[in-house]
Structure formats: structure tokens, C-alpha cells
Design a protein around this motif. Structure first.
Motif, PDB file in Angstrom:
ATOM      1  N   ALA A  13       0.831  -1.212   0.000  1.00 60.85           N
ATOM      2  CA  ALA A  13       0.000   0.000   0.000  1.00 60.85           C
ATOM      3  C   ALA A  13       0.861   1.255   0.000  1.00 60.85           C
ATOM      4  CB  ALA A  13      -0.931  -0.019   1.216  1.00 60.85           C
ATOM      5  N   GLY A  14       2.071   1.172  -0.559  1.00 58.87           N
ATOM      6  CA  GLY A  14       2.942   2.344  -0.663  1.00 58.87           C
ATOM      7  C   GLY A  14       2.672   3.112  -1.953  1.00 58.87           C
ATOM      8  N   GLY A  15       3.625   3.959  -2.321  1.00 60.92           N
ATOM      9  CA  GLY A  15       3.458   4.788  -3.513  1.00 60.92           C
ATOM     10  C   GLY A  15       3.301   3.962  -4.779  1.00 60.92           C
ATOM     11  N   ALA A  19      -8.564  -7.114   5.136  1.00 65.66           N
ATOM     12  CA  ALA A  19      -7.831  -7.247   6.398  1.00 65.66           C
ATOM     13  C   ALA A  19      -6.971  -8.508   6.390  1.00 65.66           C
ATOM     14  CB  ALA A  19      -8.814  -7.280   7.562  1.00 65.66           C
ATOM     15  N   ASP A  20      -7.464  -9.547   5.703  1.00 68.42           N
ATOM     16  CA  ASP A  20      -6.724 -10.818   5.653  1.00 68.42           C
ATOM     17  C   ASP A  20      -6.416 -11.175   4.212  1.00 68.42           C
ATOM     18  OD1 ASP A  20      -6.928 -11.439   8.494  1.00 68.42           O
ATOM     19  OD2 ASP A  20      -9.086 -11.601   8.071  1.00 68.42           O
ATOM     20  N   ASN A  50      -2.220  -5.367   2.755  1.00 66.46           N
ATOM     21  CA  ASN A  50      -0.919  -4.858   3.187  1.00 66.46           C
ATOM     22  C   ASN A  50      -0.595  -5.380   4.579  1.00 66.46           C
ATOM     23  OD1 ASN A  50       1.380  -3.172   2.661  1.00 66.46           O
ATOM     24  ND2 ASN A  50       0.618  -1.801   4.239  1.00 66.46           N
ATOM     25  N   ARG A  51       0.713  -5.547   4.826  1.00 69.76           N
ATOM     26  CA  ARG A  51       1.179  -5.988   6.149  1.00 69.76           C
ATOM     27  C   ARG A  51       0.602  -5.100   7.234  1.00 69.76           C
ATOM     28  NH1 ARG A  51       7.505  -5.441   7.234  1.00 69.76           N
ATOM     29  NH2 ARG A  51       6.961  -3.301   6.716  1.00 69.76           N
ATOM     30  N   THR A  52       0.615  -3.790   6.984  1.00 73.21           N
ATOM     31  CA  THR A  52       0.028  -2.830   7.923  1.00 73.21           C
ATOM     32  C   THR A  52      -1.366  -2.479   7.383  1.00 73.21           C
ATOM     33  OG1 THR A  52       2.262  -1.957   8.202  1.00 73.21           O
ATOM     34  CG2 THR A  52       0.451  -0.635   9.106  1.00 73.21           C
ATOM     35  N   ALA A 100      -6.268   0.309   4.155  1.00 67.92           N
ATOM     36  CA  ALA A 100      -7.595   0.917   4.336  1.00 67.92           C
ATOM     37  C   ALA A 100      -7.577   2.370   3.876  1.00 67.92           C
ATOM     38  CB  ALA A 100      -8.014   0.817   5.805  1.00 67.92           C
ATOM     39  N   ALA A 101      -6.514   3.093   4.234  1.00 67.39           N
ATOM     40  CA  ALA A 101      -6.430   4.512   3.851  1.00 67.39           C
ATOM     41  C   ALA A 101      -6.332   4.648   2.328  1.00 67.39           C
ATOM     42  CB  ALA A 101      -5.212   5.161   4.526  1.00 67.39           C
ATOM     43  N   LEU A 102      -5.559   3.780   1.711  1.00 73.19           N
ATOM     44  CA  LEU A 102      -5.416   3.842   0.252  1.00 73.19           C
ATOM     45  C   LEU A 102      -6.748   3.541  -0.436  1.00 73.19           C
ATOM     46  CD1 LEU A 102      -3.803   4.095  -2.316  1.00 73.19           C
ATOM     47  CD2 LEU A 102      -2.940   1.766  -1.979  1.00 73.19           C
ATOM     48  N   ALA A 103      -7.425   2.491   0.013  1.00 69.80           N
ATOM     49  CA  ALA A 103      -8.701   2.124  -0.607  1.00 69.80           C
ATOM     50  C   ALA A 103      -9.733   3.244  -0.429  1.00 69.80           C
ATOM     51  CB  ALA A 103      -9.220   0.819  -0.006  1.00 69.80           C
ATOM     52  N   ARG A 104      -9.714   3.882   0.726  1.00 75.18           N
ATOM     53  CA  ARG A 104     -10.632   5.002   0.971  1.00 75.18           C
ATOM     54  C   ARG A 104     -10.373   6.125  -0.024  1.00 75.18           C
ATOM     55  NH1 ARG A 104     -10.150   4.490   6.364  1.00 75.18           N
ATOM     56  NH2 ARG A 104      -8.440   5.979   6.410  1.00 75.18           N
TER      57      ARG A 104
END
Ligand code: ATR
Length: 280
Positions: A128-130, A172-173, A151-153, A158-162
Motif C-alpha cells: 500500500a505504498g506509492g 484485512a486478511d 498490506n502488512r500494515t 484501508a487509507a489507500l482504498a478510501r
């Protein structure tokens, strides 16, 4: 007049862009020198301002400056603005235009090198990085049916998908892979010199036979993920084509000419082989 282009980043000593961009300019008969512009953050405004000179075509931008250059430019294209990242700057008569060819380069590599049309397909992105952000945006633009992000974190996914909106969603899994057409590793797992060079970003046990496995890591050329996928008989695509196509799109923005993609691929492959040989 000899013109100039270059790559802005910190560090840029290992970048392959000078190798394959220089090959492309030479092949196209253009008098352009492509330079490594290693730029610590405090020097970035002056470096970008220098791109307005009449002999400069533009620049590539890499880590860690893709976000930082945006306020220094005159105009930023739609996709780059949505990605919040610029990897290509074009100098047009002293005005600087910012683009992002990372995501479009990924989609072009899928189409041209894997003969895979993303429209209507289901993707699972790891990371979920750049890199994941640029790829997800381009996949949404190409009308992918599903862009699931793990993502591992989990908070970052969640922030990226939002940010991206439907049909992107965060998981989440790790889900079973059977429901997907394409798996894309956007993490640094498997990268030479990275945090986990021998690791797999996810197990492949649940993959169906039609899954295309893509790794955006290009050093080594065959990552542990690609090796595991090939051992299962799955189709694979490595990271080098994405790198080349983002560069090819940049070349076309600077010159208005079609990029000699094959020449660029060969130059990059030769250089990687040279480096892998030198490392042995
Ligand atoms: P980039 O901008 O190149 O995508 P980044 O923002 O540093 O680089 O993102 C690296 C990605 O690799 C992230 O998704 C990161 O996961 P976290 O968000 O949990 O840090 C992922 N990553 C890095 N090392 C990892 C590891 N050992 N296992 C799993 N994921 C890893």
C-alpha cells in the motif's frame, strides 16, 4: 544544441533510467545527454528551477522526491495530481508540466508484454505504498472490475482504498487467490538489498491455473515470487517491463516521438545482467 534530460532523486547512482534513456535517444538520432541529477531535498527547488533552461527537455523523478516536486511545477496532469506523485517533468518553453507514467507504464506492460487486458479483470495488490497507489489508480482508470488491496500494515491499505474509492477495497486478511485474474506484488519483499530478499509476499497455494503473477521488483529479474509462480505453471511478468514502459511514456512526452521500446529493454537487460554478473 545538445539538449539535456536527467533523473532527479536521492540517491540515483543505481538507477537504470540513464542506461535505457540514453540508448533510446541515441537510437532515435537525438542529440540529448541523459544525466544523473542526485539531489538532496534542500537542493530540490534549485534543481527543478534549472529545468526551465532552453536546452533541458525535462526530467524523471524518483524516490524520495515524487511528492516534493509538485508545488515546484506550473501544471500537474490529472493522474499525477490524483496519485499525489510526479515521475516525469516536461519543460515546454520554460513552463514545467508534471506527469505520472508509473501506473500507465504498468498497464502498458500488462498489455504489451503479458497480452493481458486489465478491463473487467479482478486484481489483488500486495502493498500500500506509492507504487501500489500509482498502479491501483491506473487499474481503476483501465476499468478493472476489482482492485483488492492487502498490506502488512492494514491501516495503510484501508487509507489507500478510501482514497481511491470503488471498486478498490482493502482486505484485512489475505484472501484465497482463486478468485483473481492477476496478483501484483507492490511490496519490496524479494528485492535485492531490500528488507526480505528471499521472502515471498504471499503464498501461492490457493492460486487457480489462470492467475497472472506480476512482480514490480526488477532486481533480481527472477524474484522468489516469480520463481514460485513459474514452478506452479503460472504465467508471470517481472518488473523490468513496467520500468521500461514508464520510461518509454516519459520519452514520448519529452520528444513527441515513439519510444524504441525494444532498444530500451535490451539496454536495461544488458546492464542488469552486467550488474548481476559483477555481484557474483
Ligand atoms: P513504495 O513507495 O516503493 O511502494 P513504500 O511506501 O516504502 O515504498 O512501501 C513499501 C511496501 O512494501 C509497503 O506496502 C510495505 O508494507 P508496510 O506498509 O506494512 O510497511 C511493504 N513491505 C516492506 N517490507 C515488507 C515485509 N518485510 N513484509 C511485508 N511487506 C513489506
Amino acid at each position: 544544441m545538445t539538449r539535456r534530460a536527467g533523473i532527479i532523486g536521492y540517491p540515483v547512482g543505481h538507477s537504470l533510467s540513464p542506461v535505457f534513456q540514453q540508448a533510446a535517444f541515441a537510437h532515435s538520432g537525438l542529440d540529448v545527454v541523459y544525466e544523473r541529477w542526485e539531489t538532496p531535498l534542500p537542493d530540490l527547488p534549485a534543481r527543478v528551477a534549472a529545468l526551465r533552461a532552453p536546452d533541458v527537455l525535462g526530467a524523471n523523478v524518483t524516490v524520495p522526491h515524487k511528492e516534493h516536486v509538485i508545488p515546484l511545477l506550473d501544471e500537474v496532469g490529472g493522474l499525477a495530481a490524483r496519485a499525489g506523485a510526479v515521475n516525469t517533468i516536461v519543460n515546454r518553453d520554460g513552463r514545467l508540466f508534471g506527469f505520472n507514467t508509473d501506473g500507465p507504464g504498468f498497464v502498458a506492460a500488462l498489455r504489451q508484454e503479458a497480452f493481458f487486458e486489465p478491463g473487467g479483470r479482478a486484481f489483488l495488490l500486495l502493498g500500500a505504498g506509492g507504487a501500489a497507489r500509482g498502479i491501483a489508480l491506473a487499474l481503476l482508470e483501465a476499468r478493472a472490475a476489482a482492485v483488492d488491496i492487502w498490506n502488512r500494515t492494514p491501516e495503510r491499505a484501508a487509507a489507500l482504498a478510501r482514497d481511491l474509492g470503488a471498486p478498490a477495497r482493502a482486505l484485512a486478511d489475505l484472501p484465497p487467490l482463486a478468485g483473481y485474474d492477476c496478483l501484483v506484488n507492490c511490496t519490496t519483499v524479494g528485492m535485492k538489498g531490500g528488507p526480505d530478499p528471499e521472502g515471498l509476499p504471499c503464498p501461492l497455494d490457493s492460486a487457480g491455473p489462470g492467475l497472472l503473477v506480476v512482480d514490480i521488483v526488477y532486481a533480481p529479474r527472477v524474484t522468489p515470487l516469480l520463481r514460485a509462480a513459474a514452478a506452479r505453471g503460472l504465467r508471470t511478468l517481472g518488473g523490468l517491463p513496467m520500468l521500461i514502459y514508464q520510461g518509454a511514456l516519459a520519452f514520448e512526452l519529452w520528444t513527441g516521438l515513439p519510444a524504441p521500446v525494444d532498444v530500451m529493454v535490451r539496454a536495461a537487460e544488458n546492464e542488469l545482467a552486467r550488474r548481476e554478473g559483477a555481484a557474483r
